[in-house]
Design an enzyme around this catalytic site. Structure first.
Site, PDB file in Angstrom:
ATOM      1  NE  ARG A 208      -2.555   4.640   0.423  1.00 21.35           N
ATOM      2  CZ  ARG A 208      -3.138   3.479   0.069  1.00 21.35           C
ATOM      3  NH1 ARG A 208      -2.417   2.512  -0.476  1.00 21.35           N
ATOM      4  NH2 ARG A 208      -4.423   3.284   0.271  1.00 21.35           N
TER       5      ARG A 208
ATOM      6  NE  ARG B 271     -10.701  -6.825  -6.549  1.00 23.79           N
ATOM      7  CZ  ARG B 271      -9.641  -6.440  -5.830  1.00 23.79           C
ATOM      8  NH1 ARG B 271      -8.428  -6.561  -6.340  1.00 23.79           N
ATOM      9  NH2 ARG B 271      -9.801  -5.918  -4.639  1.00 23.79           N
TER      10      ARG B 271
ATOM     11  CD  GLN C  93      -8.180  -1.011  -3.329  1.00 22.64           C
ATOM     12  OE1 GLN C  93      -9.227  -1.277  -3.910  1.00 22.64           O
ATOM     13  NE2 GLN C  93      -7.153  -1.839  -3.283  1.00 22.64           N
TER      14      GLN C  93
ATOM     15  CB  SER D 110      -0.901   0.009   1.232  1.00 20.40           C
ATOM     16  OG  SER D 110      -1.829  -1.039   1.173  1.00 20.40           O
TER      17      SER D 110
ATOM     18  CG  ASP E 260      -5.400  -7.179   2.131  1.00 24.41           C
ATOM     19  OD1 ASP E 260      -6.532  -7.301   1.613  1.00 24.41           O
ATOM     20  OD2 ASP E 260      -4.686  -6.183   1.939  1.00 24.41           O
TER      21      ASP E 260
HETATM   22  C1  S3P Z   1      -5.621  -1.359  -0.064  1.00 24.52           C
HETATM   23  C2  S3P Z   1      -6.859  -1.343   0.533  1.00 24.52           C
HETATM   24  C3  S3P Z   1      -7.655  -2.551   0.806  1.00 24.52           C
HETATM   25  C4  S3P Z   1      -6.784  -3.809   0.739  1.00 24.52           C
HETATM   26  C5  S3P Z   1      -5.909  -3.813  -0.481  1.00 24.52           C
HETATM   27  C6  S3P Z   1      -4.976  -2.611  -0.468  1.00 24.52           C
HETATM   28  C7  S3P Z   1      -4.932  -0.078  -0.291  1.00 24.52           C
HETATM   29  O1  S3P Z   1      -8.682  -2.668  -0.154  1.00 24.52           O
HETATM   30  O2  S3P Z   1      -7.592  -4.956   0.756  1.00 24.52           O
HETATM   31  O3  S3P Z   1      -5.130  -4.990  -0.520  1.00 24.52           O
HETATM   32  O4  S3P Z   1      -3.716  -0.080  -0.543  1.00 24.52           O
HETATM   33  O5  S3P Z   1      -5.594   0.975  -0.214  1.00 24.52           O
HETATM   34  P1  S3P Z   1     -10.109  -1.910   0.036  1.00 24.52           P
HETATM   35  O6  S3P Z   1      -9.889  -0.448  -0.059  1.00 24.52           O
HETATM   36  O7  S3P Z   1     -10.970  -2.434  -1.091  1.00 24.52           O
HETATM   37  O8  S3P Z   1     -10.609  -2.321   1.374  1.00 24.52           O
END
Ligand code: S3P
Length: 426
Positions: A21, A116, A162, A17, A308
């Site tokens: 970013r 998705r 996200q 993540s 996750d």
């Molecule tokens: C993530 C947010 C999560 C997570 C994904 C990574 C991110 O998803 O499951 O592996 O980096 O913002 P969601 O925003 O759909 O919960």
């Protein structure tokens, strides 16, 4: 049956993540950013190549990379579709970035990503003034015509970093204030990174707001180790018979450490030493030692902090005393695979008693040897969670597509082999 003794230190790769970013913020910053320890995996490569298609000179990912930013509105229209591969984070965060620019872009992805849901980002971005086209099933390909966005105060019906980050990046690029509230707190890496780069980010309970700014400072960051990757080795240590594993440099952001809290509730000895802070992210060492694990209940309020890791919790539950129940986790159905269906089907195939719930699962633990060939559906977290169970003496678990872990942890199998056979040298 042979016993498993673990020992030593496992260094897992950079946080996925934060890596996404860091690349996005570096691209949008004024000046040259330096990023060390970026995760070199397929998902992060997708973000890098999407940024390249939009005119940013992102080098090949390596242990240290420098990126010259193009400024907040400096991206240019791509001549090719933006291929996000398997990466939901790339598609959704970059949707926000593109929505703030006055051009049109088309997002595509692999088979899994194309299944998705994308409406969750399209809706707030349309409310801000972007035009977003999806397929009739509200999936990719997604075409966004951006620019000229309005401020927004968005109440999200799910805890999703996200979605929250897409809105924040759209506001950042468009130069308009945004606020997002969510039912539970999702991971807050975007907030922490933007704040450390000079943005006006305020958090009030479950709401976050970002004020309009003119430019973003360049970053100079060490990406901490990924707690979601560390979790596999923490689980291995908890399931072993003797010894301990140290996991240094792990991101200890409380929105990501739910798995360590659940593992502790299951009875494992988990020692966490916070050592430093990098770009607003607490970082430290986690040491885990074995224990007789007991079943646990995981409920909606804590799900975002280990979303996750839930397939891994289910695999641990197969070895714990009693019945584990996970609820409030319907989001698992729209991850890289339907993780509720995939985990339960694979556990059953191995001889574990497990049931699907609409929003979670029940798993009954036992000590019986687990044997069979599991189906990953190309989902990295399913492969690695069952990989940990397969590393325990007495179990014989084949994984149909071991290479799919390249999405988040390319070296997983080698590191797992080293951790379970320390004498072979590490
Ligand atoms: C993530 C947010 C999560 C997570 C994904 C990574 C991110 O998803 O499951 O592996 O980096 O913002 P969601 O925003 O759909 O919960």
């Amino acid at each position: 049956m042979a016993a498993l003794t673990v020992s030593g230190t496992v260094r897992v790769p950079g946080d996925k993540s934060i890596s996404h970013r860091a690349l996005i913020c570096a691209a949008l910053a004024d000046g040259t950013s330096h990023v060390r320890g970026v995760l070199e995996s397929a998902d992060v490569r997708s973000t890098a190549s999407v940024l390249r298609a939009l005119g940013v000179a992102v080098p090949t990912l390596g242990s240290t990379i420098s990126v010259r930013g193009v400024g907040l509105r400096g991206l240019r229209a791509a001549s090719v579709p933006l291929d996000c591969g398997n990466s939901g984070t790339t598609a959704r965060l970059m949707a926000g970035v593109v929505a703030g620019h006055p051009f049109t872009a088309r997002f595509t992805g692999d088979e899994s990503l194309s299944r998705r849901p994308m409406r969750r980002v399209a809706k707030p971005l349309e409310t801000m003034g972007a035009t977003v086209e999806l397929t009739s099933a509200e999936r990719l390909p997604m075409t966004i015509r951006g620019g000229n966005l309005k401020p927004i105060s968005w109440s999200s019906d799910r805890a999703s970093a996200q979605v929250k980050s897409a809105i924040m990046f759209a506001g950042l690029v468009a130069g308009v204030g945004v606020s997002v509230s969510e039912p539970e707190r999702s991971r807050d890496h975007t907030e922490r990174m933007l704040r450390s780069l000079g943005a006006d980010v305020r958090v009030d309970g479950l709401s976050v707001s970002l004020g309009a700014i003119r430019s973003l400072m360049a970053l100079d960051v060490d990406v901490p180790a990924d707690p979601s990757s560390a979790a596999f080795f923490a689980a291995l240590a908890a399931l072993a018979d003797d010894g301990s594993i140290d996991l240094p440099g792990v991101c200890l952001n409380p929105t990501r450490t739910g798995f360590l809290r659940v593992l502790t509730r299951m009875g494992a000895a988990v020692r966490i030493v916070e050592e430093t802070e990098r770009y607003g992210e607490p970082v430290g060492t986690v040491r885990v030692s074995p224990a007789d694990l007991k079943a646990v209940k995981v409920t909606a309020d804590e799900v975002p902090s280990l979303i996750d890791e839930l397939p891994l919790v289910a695999c641990l539950a197969a070895r714990a005393d009693g019945e584990t129940q996970i609820t409030g986790a319907s989001e698992l159905r729209v991850k890289e695979s339907d993780r509720i269906a995939a985990v339960v089907a694979n556990l059953r195939l191995l001889g574990v008693e497990a049931d699907e719930l609409p929003d979670g699962m029940r798993v009954r633990g036992s000590a019986r040897a687990l044997k069979g060939r599991i189906t990953t559906h190309g989902d990295h977290r399913i492969a690695m969670a069952f990989g940990v169970l397969g590393a325990l003496p007495g179990n014989e678990i084949m994984v149909d597509d071991p290479d799919c872990c390249s999405v988040s942890f390319p070296d997983f199998w080698a590191q797992l082999a080293a951790a379970t056979h320390p004498s072979r040298g590490r």
